[in-house]
Motif scaffolding. Structure first.
Motif: not given
Lengths: 115, 165
Positions: A92-99
């Motif tokens: 979740x954190x990975x995609x949160x940062x990516x977005x």
């Protein structure tokens, strides 16, 4: 994005359908070895061997139950679940940062369109 | 056999129309895909991220100009501008044949585009999933997939129960 549990140990413990079934049953609540043996129609020694595999691989633990503490109960250990939750949070954190990064990129490339 | 509980979701709103957002997301992936070992695929060497081809193509990180030294993140499963993009996602730690699936949706909203990421980690390991066709070790993958899927489900329920308490 690496699962933090020992997958090899987990996998070998779960290579057997009876042991997978035991994990399923223990998800609801702790149970006695005898209860598990009856549920899968295997002998007590056979169930004992399965439980030992699950225990040594860290999937279940034994606890003493009953009034005199002589009943052995088996239950799922928390750690594999905790490890998994960390993994989910990591994704979740990975995609949160990516977005967030993508949002910034769009704002830089389309400065006139900022809301 | 998709169970929604198994999907990790994230979303944001960007200030561009969906067709622009889709194009920036894909054409300029290297510009926004964050750098460093947490986000890129080879420790100590950030390459160039790019979507090669459309549906049937692949998402890669390339480490040389000739495009011979690449890490294939995964195949592009759907390329449907401006609304939807779907690709496989194979992290560095995955064993050969193990993959997960990422779906990106671009939805028009008043402020621009809502970008929704759904990362389906586990049902993709099932032997009967199209992603797995032709890959080695489906039985192994199915077993592992169902185990992780079950754990994930339970973990998310616990988290929901805790936050509700």
């Amino acid at each position: 994005m690496t699962p933090a549990v020992d997958l090899d140990a987990t996998l070998s413990a779960l290579a057997d359908p009876t042991r997978r079934g035991v994990v399923e049953l223990l998800r609801a609540r702790p149970r006695r070895a005898g209860e598990l043996a009856r549920a899968f129609e295997v002998s007590a020694p056979a169930m004992s061997r399965h439980l030992r595999v699950l225990r040594t691989r860290g999937l279940v633990e034994e606890q003493r139950g009953g009034e005199d503490g002589r009943v052995r109960m088996y239950r799922l250990r928390r750690e594999p679940f905790d490890a998994l939750r960390s993994w989910v949070e990591e994704v979740e954190a990975f995609w949160g940062d990516q977005l967030e990064s993508f949002r910034g990129h769009v704002a830089r490339r389309r400065p006139g369109r900022t809301s | 056999m998709t169970r929604s509980d198994e999907v990790v979701r994230a979303s944001t709103v960007v200030a561009a129309a969906p067709d622009d957002a889709f194009r920036l997301f894909t054409d300029e992936v290297d510009a926004w895909w964050r750098r460093g070992p947490r986000f890129r695929f080879r420790p100590g060497a950030d390459g160039v991220m790019r979507f090669e081809g459309e549906a049937g193509g692949r998402l890669v990180e390339a480490f040389d100009a000739a495009g011979e030294d690449v890490y294939e993140v995964g195949r592009i499963l759907a390329w449907e501008p401006p609304g939807r993009l779907c690709f496989e996602f194979r992290a560095r730690a995955f064993a050969p044949g193990e993959t997960t699936r990422v779906e990106i949706r671009f939805e028009a909203v008043a402020q621009g585009t809502r970008v929704v990421v759904e990362h389906a980690g586990f049902e993709a390991f099932a032997a009967d999933h199209p992603v797995r066709h032709g890959l080695v070790g489906p039985a192994f993958g199915a077993m592992m997939g169902s185990w992780w899927a079950d754990l994930l489900l339970a973990a998310r329920r616990r988290a929901a129960e805790r936050s509700a308490a």
